[in-house]
Scaffold this motif. Structure first.
Motif, PDB file in Angstrom:
ATOM      1  N   GLU A 132      99.882 -22.733 -29.888  1.00 43.41           N
ATOM      2  CA  GLU A 132      98.012 -23.234 -29.464  1.00 43.41           C
ATOM      3  C   GLU A 132      97.818 -23.523 -30.182  1.00 43.41           C
ATOM      4  O   GLU A 132      97.662 -23.705 -31.737  1.00 43.41           O
ATOM      5  CB  GLU A 132      98.031 -21.614 -29.532  1.00 43.41           C
ATOM      6  CG  GLU A 132      98.138 -20.833 -28.342  1.00 43.41           C
ATOM      7  CD  GLU A 132      96.908 -19.548 -28.046  1.00 43.41           C
ATOM      8  OE1 GLU A 132      96.197 -19.609 -28.553  1.00 43.41           O
ATOM      9  OE2 GLU A 132      97.560 -18.524 -27.751  1.00 43.41           O
ATOM     10  N   LYS A 181      97.278 -21.399 -23.505  1.00 37.57           N
ATOM     11  CA  LYS A 181      97.781 -20.172 -23.406  1.00 37.57           C
ATOM     12  C   LYS A 181      98.564 -20.406 -22.592  1.00 37.57           C
ATOM     13  O   LYS A 181     100.070 -19.924 -22.478  1.00 37.57           O
ATOM     14  CB  LYS A 181      95.990 -18.703 -23.024  1.00 37.57           C
ATOM     15  CG  LYS A 181      95.788 -18.670 -24.323  1.00 37.57           C
ATOM     16  CD  LYS A 181      95.649 -17.345 -24.175  1.00 37.57           C
ATOM     17  CE  LYS A 181      94.504 -17.129 -24.879  1.00 37.57           C
ATOM     18  NZ  LYS A 181      93.552 -16.003 -25.067  1.00 37.57           N
ATOM     19  N   ASP A 230      90.843 -22.393 -23.851  1.00 33.29           N
ATOM     20  CA  ASP A 230      91.290 -21.923 -24.255  1.00 33.29           C
ATOM     21  C   ASP A 230      92.592 -21.571 -23.511  1.00 33.29           C
ATOM     22  O   ASP A 230      93.471 -20.995 -23.165  1.00 33.29           O
ATOM     23  CB  ASP A 230      90.465 -20.900 -24.383  1.00 33.29           C
ATOM     24  CG  ASP A 230      89.744 -20.932 -26.046  1.00 33.29           C
ATOM     25  OD1 ASP A 230      89.744 -22.198 -26.211  1.00 33.29           O
ATOM     26  OD2 ASP A 230      88.743 -20.084 -25.893  1.00 33.29           O
TER      27      ASP A 230
END
Length: 135
Positions: free
Chosen positions: A135, A128, A124
């Motif tokens: 995303e 980012k 994750d």
């Protein structure tokens, strides 16, 4: 007159030979890891770049061999789907964009399902921090 003409021709021939010799030699094409010459332009050797990116992902996420195989399979499957979408002339650019966005979300879900909680947190964070990538 003949001597003058012969002198001029000889002079031009000498200059041409010197000029050809003075040019820098053309270097051989850069070889990719697969042993094939890299393609010029912005894209370069996409297969080699893709392999490098995958190896970095594998290292950064500390993937096991089993996880790496499954992640690679997901990515290859998506690559084929994306290629098919790009080649589909029946879709408008907006439709292609939406399908590709949905495809990326599908890949993200599949990859996330293969990761441990620690790996998922890294995944994750990596998403980012990608410059210019959705995303």
């Amino acid at each position: 007159m003949k001597k003058l003409l012969l002198s001029a021709v000889a002079g031009l021939a000498t200059l041409s030979a010197v000029n050809l010799h003075a040019q820098a030699p053309v270097p051989p094409p850069v070889q990719s890891q697969a042993g094939e010459p890299e393609k010029g332009g912005k894209g370069g050797d996409k297969a080699a770049k893709g392999k490098e990116k995958f190896e970095k992902l594998k290292t950064d996420l500390s993937l096991t061999d089993d996880q790496a195989k499954k992640v690679q399979d997901v990515m290859m499957e998506q690559r084929e789907k994306m290629k098919g979408m790009k080649d589909d002339t029946t879709l408008t650019p907006d439709q292609k964009k939406e399908k590709m966005k949905a495809g990326r979300a599908e890949v993200d879900a599949k990859i996330s399902a293969l990761l441990t909680p620690e790996q998922k947190a890294k995944w994750d964070a990596m998403k980012k921090n990608r410059p210019g990538k959705p995303e």
